[in-house]
Motif scaffolding. Structure first.
Motif, PDB file in Angstrom:
ATOM      1  N   VAL A 189      10.419   3.536  18.713  1.00 30.39           N
ATOM      2  CA  VAL A 189       9.968   2.192  18.344  1.00 30.39           C
ATOM      3  C   VAL A 189      10.871   1.545  17.300  1.00 30.39           C
ATOM      4  N   CYS A 190      11.585   2.346  16.528  1.00 29.66           N
ATOM      5  CA  CYS A 190      12.229   1.838  15.315  1.00 29.66           C
ATOM      6  C   CYS A 190      13.122   0.627  15.595  1.00 29.66           C
ATOM      7  N   PRO A 191      12.765  -0.528  15.034  1.00 27.40           N
ATOM      8  CA  PRO A 191      13.549  -1.732  15.307  1.00 27.40           C
ATOM      9  C   PRO A 191      14.943  -1.698  14.678  1.00 27.40           C
ATOM     10  N   THR A 192      15.157  -0.802  13.720  1.00 29.29           N
ATOM     11  CA  THR A 192      16.476  -0.748  13.090  1.00 29.29           C
ATOM     12  C   THR A 192      17.346   0.345  13.712  1.00 29.29           C
ATOM     13  N   HIS A 193      16.793   1.109  14.636  1.00 26.38           N
ATOM     14  CA  HIS A 193      17.508   2.241  15.249  1.00 26.38           C
ATOM     15  C   HIS A 193      18.016   3.206  14.179  1.00 26.38           C
ATOM     16  N   ASP A 251       6.917   0.649  11.201  1.00 26.63           N
ATOM     17  CA  ASP A 251       6.719   0.636  12.647  1.00 26.63           C
ATOM     18  C   ASP A 251       6.534   2.069  13.158  1.00 26.63           C
TER      19      ASP A 251
END
Ligand code: SF4
Lengths: 179, 735
Positions: A135-139, A18
Motif C-alpha cells: 500500500v505504501c504510497p512512498t514505496h 497507510d
C-alpha cells in the motif's frame, strides 16, 4: 532456507500510517488495536532538527524471545521464511510473550490470544507483498529474502547505510531501516 | 481515441472547464440491486470504483467477501492512485461501517441548532423542501436559493438548482482554500493550476514548498511524486514556521516567521534578477512588463527580507541560486490551502512570477499542460436565465473572483443585500468548520426560510438544518463520471460496491426526485443513471461495459510540455506572461506584488496555525472508526521551550483562548522542537460538538471555532484565516 525480512527507507517514509491502516483492513485487526505503528524520533533544537520516521512492527526476530518464553508452543517459527507466528487455538493468553518482546509488538486480541504482525503470511504464500508494503504510497517499504544475496532487500542492505532496532537485545531482527 | 488538451478545450468552450452538470434516473430498490453484480455476490468479488474520502478521486478496487465489504485498494490502472491509495482512502471502508452515520431523512422539530428531529419518509422530506422552495421563489425569486457544495457528488444538486433558476452555486474550495492561488496564476499565466494540480513534482530537480506540508497533506499523487523526488535526490527547499515532515526531507529548511512569505519571495526574485540567473530567453519570449517588474524588486534585498522573515541573507541568496541552478526543472509549488493572511492572491502571484523567472511553466519538472478525454456533457435543455446576477459579489467589488464567494453569500444572507437569500442547500461540506467565524454563519442561518443539508454524517452544519437528507456513502452509490484533466487523460467510474445499510440514498436520486417534485422533470430526460452514463460515454466513443469492468478508461498520452509541442499560449490580456499586470493596475491594485508586514497579535499571544493530518479529511472523517484508531484527537503543537516556561507538560490538557475570548475545547499539549515559539499549530477538523457524532464528540479542539477573525483578500474575496491569536489557559481553571 529463505529468511523473510523488510527493508524500510526512512528517507522516503512520511509517516502517513497507510501501512497501519492497510494492515488493519487486510487482517481485520479489531478497533483499538494495531499490529504496526509509526515512530517519529526527533533530535536537536529548533530550527536545527533531525527527524527519523519509522514504520514499526514485530521484527520477526531470528532469535525470538517470545517463542522461547511461550509455555504452550503457540508462538512458533513458521517453516516458511522464518516468520514468527501464533497458533491462536494453542494460545492461553498468559502474556509471557508480551513481557519478553523488547519491541512491544504483541497485544492480546479481544478473543483472548496473543496477536501481532504475521508478515501477511497468507499474502506472501500467494506471491504477494505484505499489505503494508503493497500500500505504501512512498514505496519506502521492501519485502523479500534476506538470505538471497540477489534479492532486492539484500541489495539495498549492501548498498545503503542501515540500522535495526535494539540489536543489543540479541534478537536478530529481520527488519532494517535505511537512513 | 478522442483526446483534447486543455488548451484546445479552453478555446472551444471558453474558460468554463467545469464538469457538465449531470442528471439521474429514478432507480427503484430492485433496479439498484441488479445494477451491480456484487449485490448478488457470494464469495469474493473485486469491484472498481473511485475514492471519495477527499476530492482527489483516486481509482480504487473494493473487495467484498461473503457479501461483506473487506478492503479497498488502489486501482493499478488509475493514473492518480497508481495502484496505491492514501491512508484515508485505505481506511475508506470505515465510512460504510460508521455507526454514527445518518440513517433516515430528518425534519427539524425544535429550534434550529437543537438537533431534535422527526424521522420522515423520502417523499415527506422532498415534498417539504419543494413546497418551501416554491414559496421562496414566489416571494423572493429563484435566485434567493444558494448552494454550497464540495466534491463531484454535488453535480446533480447543482443541476437541479440551476434548473430551478439560481446562479448562486458555490464551494468553500474557492474562497476558503485554493481561490487566491488560482487567481494569482490566472493573472500571471492566464490559466489556473487546477485540481489535481498540474505540478510536475516527479520530474522536478528542485522543489520549493512554502507552507505546503506534503506527506501530512496526503493528496495521493502529489505525495507519491514527492517521495519519488526524494528518492531521486531532488533538491528540496521547505519554508515553514513548523518543521514539517517535508522539512525533514529537505536540503534547505527555512524556518520563516509566519506571515512573511511574500517578503522572502520578493527577495529571492531580487537575487535572481540582480544576478541575472533567470531564464532570459523564456522571459524575453513570453514575458510582458519585465522591466517595470525588475525595477520594482530593487528595494527587496535579502538584508531587508532578513528583518521581516528571520531568514539570514546568505541563506536567501544560497537558496535563490540553488533554484536557478536547476531551472527550468525547479518547481515552486503553488500550494493548495492558501487562504492565510488576506494578501494571498498577491503572494500566489509572486509564486507564479518566481516560476516564470525560472521558466518552469510549461516545462518538464515545472508545470505541465493537462489533457482530458472528450466526453460530451449530457444534452440537457437550457437552464432558465436568472433575472438577477449572483448575490455574492455585488458591483464586482472583488473584481478577480472567477468563482462564487461563499462568504459573500453568507454576508448577503445576513444583510439581505443586494437581495435576500432565503434558502441554503449544503452538500457534503461542514460549513461551520469550513468558513471562519461560526457566529456569522449561524446569524445567516437564522435569516433563512429553508436550510437543507445533504451528508453522510450528522455534522455540525446538519445540526442547524431544517431538513437533513442522509446520503449513501461513496461505496454504495454512483456519481458523475470523473473526466479528469491530468498528466494523462482518463475517465473514472464510481459504482456501488455494497448496499446502503439503512434508508440512505445516492445524491443523484435525491436531486432527480426533487426536480420532479418542482415540476422540472424534463431536466432529467433519462430514467436510470446508467442511461445517463451510456449517453455521455457513447457520444465520446467509449463503452460503459468496459468502464464498469475496469473502473478506468485511459486515453493516449499527450504532449504535456512546450518542448514536446504544446503551444506556448498565455490567455492573459497581453497574451504573454504578465510580470506587470495592467488589469491589476486598472482595477486599482498593485500591478506587481508588494509586501506589507502582517499585523502582530496582542502581547503574550501566539499566532494560531492549522493544517492537515494524513489520516483525516477536513472535519468529515473523525467518526470513521478505522481512521479514528489512527488519530482520535488533535494536539496543540507548542515550542518545547515555551511549554517549559509555562510550567506545562507534554500530553497535558489545556485550552486556548483567542483574541475575542472564545475558549476552545480541551486539547493536549505537544511539546516539540518542531515549531517556532511565536505560533502554535493544530490539525483541522477535531473538537466536534454535534451530538450525533458520538465517537468524536468533544475530542480535541476545533481551530474553526477559534477563527473568529479573517482578513478578506481584496482581489477575490478569499478569507485569510491565519490572523487569529491565542493564549494558553491551564485546563484546571475550567475543570
Ligand atoms: S488522496 Fe486519499 S482520500 Fe483522496 S481520493 Fe485519493 S485515496 Fe481517497
Amino acid at each position: 532456507m529463505a529468511r523473510f525480512g523488510m527493508v524500510i527507507d526512512t528517507a522516503k517514509c512520511v509517516g502517513c500510517m497507510d501501512c497501519v491502516v492497510a494492515c488493519k483492513t487486510e487482517n481485520n485487526v479489531p478497533e483499538g488495536f494495531n499490529r504496526d505503528w509509526i515512530t517519529t524520533e526527533v533530535h536537536g533544537t529548533f530550527p536545527t532538527v533531525q527527524m527519523e520516521i519509522r514504520s514499526e512492527r514485530c521484527n520477526q526476530c531470528a532469535t525470538p524471545p517470545c517463542v522461547y518464553s511461550c509455555p504452550t508452543g503457540a508462538s512458533h517459527v513458521h517453516d516458511v521464511g522464518g516468520i514468527v507466528l501464533v497458533t491462536k487455538e494453542e494460545c492461553i493468553g498468559c502474556k509471557a510473550c508480551i513481557a519478553s518482546c523488547p519491541y512491544d509488538a504483541r497485544f492480546i486480541h479481544p478473543e483472548g490470544y496473543a496477536d501481532k504482525c504475521t508478515f501477511c503470511i497468507h499474502r506472501v504464500e500467494a506471491g504477494m507483498d505484505p499489505a503494508c508494503v503493497a500500500v505504501c504510497p512512498t514505496h519506502c517499504m521492501h519485502f523479500g529474502d534476506l538470505d538471497d544475496p540477489n534479492s532486492p532487500v539484500s541489495k539495498l542492505l549492501a548498498s545503503r547505510k542501515h540500522h535495526s532496532l535494539m540489536p543489543e537485545a540479541g534478537t536478530q531482527p529481520s527488519i532494517f531501516y535505511l537512513t | 481515441m478522442n483526446v483534447i488538451s486543455r488548451r484546445r478545450f479552453l478555446k472551444i468552450s471558453g474558460v468554463t472547464a467545469g464538469v457538465a452538470a449531470a442528471g439521474a434516473g429514478v432507480l427503484k430498490g430492485s433496479q439498484l440491486l441488479s445494477s451491480s453484480d456484487v449485490m448478488k455476490s457470494q464469495g469474493m468479488q473485486r469491484i472498481p470504483t473511485f475514492c471519495d474520502i477527499c476530492f482527489w478521486k483516486c481509482g480504487a478496487i473494493a473487495t467484498v467477501k461473503d457479501g461483506k465489504l473487506w478492503k479497498i485498494e488502489g486501482n493499478p490502472e488509475d493514473p492518480l492512485s497508481r495502484g496505491r491509495l492514501c491512508p484515508r482512502g485505505t481506511g475508506g471502508i470505515g465510512a460504510h461501517f460508521d455507526p454514527d452515520r445518518l440513517r433516515a431523512p430528518l425534519i427539524r422539530r425544535n429550534d434550529r441548532g437543537k438537533e431534535e428531529w422527526v424521522e420522515v419518509t423520502w417523499d415527506e422530506a422532498l415534498d417539504f423542501i419543494a413546497v418551501k422552495m416554491q414559496a421562496i421563489k414566489k416571494s423572493y425569486g429563484p435566485e434567493s436559493i444558494a448552494f454550497f457544495s464540495h466534491g463531484i457528488g454535488g453535480n446533480f444538486f447543482k443541476h437541479t438548482l440551476k434548473a430551478f433558476g439560481t446562479p448562486n452555486i458555490s464551494a468553500p474550495s474557492f474562497a476558503q482554500c485554493r481561490g487566491p492561488r488560482d487567481v494569482g496564476f490566472r493573472l500571471t499565466f492566464g490559466e489556473d493550476v487546477s485540481s489535481p494540480e498540474r505540478t510536475d513534482i516527479s520530474n522536478a530537480q528542485c522543489l520549493v514548498l512554502m507552507g505546503s506540508h506534503l506527506g501530512e497533506n496526503m493528496h495521493n499523487t502529489q505525495v507519491q511524486e514527492f517521495a519519488e523526488g526524494v528518492g531521486k535526490g531532488a533538491t528540496i527547499i521547505v519554508v515553514d514556521p513548523r518543521f514539517s515532515v517535508a522539512a525533514s526531507k529537505a536540503k534547505h529548511y527555512l524556518p520563516i516567521k509566519p506571515g512573511t512569505d511574500l517578503a522572502l519571495l520578493l527577495a529571492w526574485m531580487n537575487v535572481i534578477v540582480k544576478e541575472e540567473l533567470y531564464d532570459k530567453e523564456y522571459v524575453k519570449r513570453y514575458g510582458f512588463g519585465f522591466e517595470q517588474f525588475a525595477a520594482s524588486l530593487a528595494e527587496y534585498t535579502p538584508a531587508w527580507a532578513y528583518v521581516e522573515t528571520g531568514i539570514e541573507p546568505e541563506r536567501i541568496v544560497e537558496t535563490a541560486r540553488e533554484m536557478a541552478r536547476f531551472k527550468p526543472s525547479t518547481l515552486v509549488h503553488p500550494g493548495r490551502h492558501v487562504t492565510w493572511y488576506g494578501d494571498d492572491t498577491q503572494r500566489s502571484r509572486a509564486i507564479a512570477l518566481l516560476n516564470a523567472l525560472l521558466g518552469s511553466w510549461g516545462r518538464k519538472g515545472g508545470f505541465y499542460t493537462p489533457a482530458s478525454m472528450d466526453v460530451p456533457a449530457y444534452p440537457y435543455p437550457d437552464y432558465p436565465k436568472p433575472v438577477r446576477g449572483k448575490v455574492d459579489n455585488p458591483d464586482h467589488r472583488y473584481p478577480f473572483a472567477h468563482e462564487t464567494i461563499t462568504n459573500g453569500i453568507r454576508e448577503a444572507t445576513i444583510t439581505g443585500k443586494p437581495y435576500p437569500v432565503k434558502g441554503w442547500f449544503v452538500y457534503a461540506t461542514n460549513l461551520l468548520h469550513a468558513l471562519p467565524n461560526e457566529e456569522e454563519t449561524i446569524h445567516a442561518i437564522q435569516n433563512l426560510d429553508l436550510l437543507v443539508v445533504i451528508d453522510v454524517i450528522p455534522s455540525e452544519i446538519a445540526g442547524w438544518a431544517d431538513v437533513v437528507l442522509p446520503e449513501s456513502v461513496y461505496l454504495e452509490r454512483h456519481d458523475d463520471l470523473n473526466v479528469e484533466w491530468f498528466r494523462e487523460p482518463f475517465i473514472g467510474l464510481r459504482q456501488p460496491v455494497v448496499e446502503s445499510p439503512h434508508d440512505q440514498k445516492p445524491n443523484w436520486w435525491m436531486a432527480k426526485r426533487l426536480a420532479e417534485k418542482l415540476g422540472l422533470g424534463h431536466f432529467y430526460p433519462w430514467k436510470t443513471i446508467e442511461e445517463y452514463f451510456e449517453q455521455r460515454l457513447s457520444a465520446g466513443g467509449y463503452s460503459l461495459e468496459t468502464l464498469k469492468k475496469q473502473g478506468i478508461i485511459r486515453g493516449a498520452k499527450q504532449p504535456i510540455y512546450f518542448d514536446e509541442g504544446v503551444p506556448a499560449e498565455f490567455p492573459t490580456p497581453s497574451g504573454k506572461i504578465e510580470f506587470f499586470s495592467l488589469q491589476l493596475a486598472q482595477a486599482g491594485f498593485d500591478p506587481v506584488p508588494r509586501y506589507t508586514r502582517p499585523p502582530a497579535g496582542p502581547p503574550g499571544s501566539f499566532r494560531l496555525l492549522y493544517g492537515r493530518a494524513p489520516v483525516h479529511s477536513f472535519s468529515r472523517t473523525q467518526s470513521n472508526r478505522i481512521l479514528s484508531d489512527m488519530m482520535d484527537e488533535n494536539e496543540v503543537w507548542i515550542n518545547a521551550d515555551i511549554v517549559r516556561r509555562y510550567g506545562l507538560k507534554d500530553g497535558e490538557y489545556i485550552r486556548l483562548k483567542n483574541q475575542d475570548n472564545v475558549i476552545s475545547n480541551r486539547i493536549k499539549v505537544k511539546a516539540t522542537e518542531r515549531i517556532r515559539p511565536e505560533c502554535v499549530y493544530m490539525v483541522h477538523g477535531f473538537g466536534h460538538t454535534a451530538k450525533g457524532l458520538k465517537h468524536p464528540f468533544m475530542k480535541g479542539a476545533s481551530d474553526a471555532q477559534l477563527l473568529t477573525r479573517y482578513s478578506v483578500d481584496p482581489l477575490m474575496g478569499g478569507t485569510g484565516m491565519n490572523v487569529n491569536f491565542v493564549t494558553i489557559e491551564p485546563e484546571a481553571t475550567h475543570g
